[in-house]
Design a protein around this motif. Structure first.
Motif, short mmCIF file in Angstrom:
data_model
loop_
_atom_site.label_atom_id
_atom_site.label_comp_id
_atom_site.label_asym_id
_atom_site.label_seq_id
_atom_site.Cartn_x
_atom_site.Cartn_y
_atom_site.Cartn_z
N ARG A 136 -7.95 0.90 4.81
CA ARG A 136 -7.21 1.35 3.62
C ARG A 136 -6.20 2.39 4.05
NH1 ARG A 136 -9.97 3.55 -1.42
NH2 ARG A 136 -7.86 3.33 -2.17
N ASP A 147 -2.85 9.66 -0.97
CA ASP A 147 -3.67 9.26 -2.10
C ASP A 147 -4.29 10.51 -2.72
OD1 ASP A 147 -5.54 8.24 -3.88
OD2 ASP A 147 -6.07 6.57 -2.57
N GLU A 151 -4.61 5.11 8.38
CA GLU A 151 -5.50 4.08 7.85
C GLU A 151 -6.94 4.46 8.13
OE1 GLU A 151 -5.66 -0.77 8.05
OE2 GLU A 151 -4.92 0.33 9.77
N ALA A 198 0.83 -1.21 0.00
CA ALA A 198 0.00 0.00 0.00
C ALA A 198 0.87 1.26 0.00
CB ALA A 198 -0.93 0.00 1.21
#
Length: 132
Positions: free
Chosen positions: A78, A93, A74, A53
């Motif tokens: 995710r 992200d 997290e 990840a």
């Protein structure tokens, strides 16, 4: 200023105001973006299972993955943001709102004793060029 010039100036001003008002009414009102609220966020040190990840986050940002340990943020199982403990580089992200997560990671890194980076990457390059 004579009377005719004053009258023309007033007419031009009224026309401009009327055009502006028509344009304002024709444009749909902006709806404020809903603020993203994460119900639960976990800030922790990365494990060996997290490296896929973390590498994905680094790849999304077009950078190399951190070499050493990292802190991760997290949400719903995710990992949306990570911060290298060694050099303080942060990966997030770009497809999710992560500004608050990055802020939490920076705060946690300070609590763990990581020093804030005073010299940025461009400054390091310039210093390295001067040394050679």
């Amino acid at each position: 200023m004579n009377q005719l010039n004053a009258y023309l100036a007033l007419e031009i001003m009224h026309d401009s105001l009327e055009r502006a008002e028509r344009q304002r009414r024709a444009r749909p009102p902006r709806t404020p973006r809903p603020r993203v609220h994460y119900d639960a966020v976990t800030i922790r040190r990365s494990t060996a299972d997290d490296w896929i990840a973390v590498e994905r986050l680094a790849e999304l940002e077009g950078r190399a993955a951190p070499a050493g340990p990292a802190l991760v943020a997290e949400v719903d199982h995710r990992i949306l943001a990570a911060r290298s403990i060694c050099d303080g580089v942060t990966f997030a992200d770009p497809f999710h709102p992560t500004a608050e997560l990055v802020s939490l990671l920076e705060t946690r890194a300070r609590h763990l004793g990581a020093r804030p980076r005073l010299i940025t990457r461009p400054m390091r390059r310039a210093l390295a060029a001067l040394r050679h």
